[in-house]
Design a protein around this motif. Structure first.
Motif: not given
Length: 246
Positions: A23-24, A27-28, A32-33, A48, A51, A54, A56, A58
């Protein structure tokens, strides 16, 4: 860096371990996650926050992957919050340890519900939303291909099923321009299988590199398969296991 700018991803099972690292990493790299979790509220909040740090969006969604209704709801919530869906990562899984002779039927059924049925149901719910260029990546296990010690037969069976799921679904979705791939981690340093655990030395001895993987190393492979760089890779099984299956 792989460019996932503008992509919207759902990670099933994204609050800890490999799923959180995926997930991270998504986002990096610009996505969007949304991610699901079952019990780990504090860990979900931490993911969250990482994320969002970054830049983005979450969204943590509490959902039991053994519950078909919760799966459908999670996909709907992700699509609504993110405005669509481009990437589905099937990372939610549970383990079962024990011999077939002592098999607990209720535990076995839940294992299959989470490890086999849930990826299919997440895909079923996500497919109507995935565009041409969409991605589905599932996290399996090297134990789905080779079982080097006793006591993990049922778990290995659940992970072996994901190869056929991946290959079959790639045939179904290929005409839509959607790729479907499977990542098979080996021993990875997580809470469930720490690199300093009682069986860690034995597991390391079975690898070519002589070490555990880190969750981020699994995530890197997933990000690649989720990216435009992997546009012609589908129905594939990628072993990310320090050479355990070499």
């Amino acid at each position: 860096m792989i460019d996932l700018s503008g992509k919207r991803a759902l990670v099933a099972g994204g609050s800890r371990g490999i799923g959180a690292a995926i997930a991270l990493a998504l986002a990096e790299n610009g996505a969007d996650v949304a991610f699901t979790y079952q019990h780990s509220v504090e860990k979900a909040r931490a993911v969250s926050g990482s994320i969002e740090a970054t830049g983005r969006r979450a969204l943590g969604i509490q959902a039991d992957s053994a519950d078909p209704g919760a799966i459908a709801r999670a996909v709907d919530e992700a699509v609504s919050a993110l405005g669509g869906l481009d990437i589905l990562i099937n990372s939610a899984a549970i383990a079962y340890y024990g011999t077939v002779a002592d098999l607990d039927l209720d535990a076995y059924q839940k294992l299959m519900d989470v490890n086999v049925r849930a990826p299919m149901l997440f895909a079923k719910a996500a497919i109507p939303h995935l565009p041409d260029g969409g991605r589905i990546v599932t996290i399996g296990s090297g134990l789905g291909e080779r079982v080097p010690f006793p006591g993990v037969t049922a778990y290995a069976v659940s992970k072996a099923a994901l190869t056929s799921f991946t290959r079959g679904l790639s045939r179904e979705l290929g005409p839509n321009g959607i790729t479907v791939n499977l990542v098979q981690p080996g021993s990875t340093d997580t809470d469930a299988n720490p690199a300093d655990g009682p069986s860690a030395d034995a597991q390391r001895s079975m690898t070519s590199l002589g070490r555990y993987a880190q969750p981020r190393e699994i995530a890197n492979a997933v990000v690649f398969l989720a990216s435009p760089a992997a546009s012609v890779i589908t129905g594939a099984v990628l072993n990310v296991d320090a050479g355990a299956l070499a």
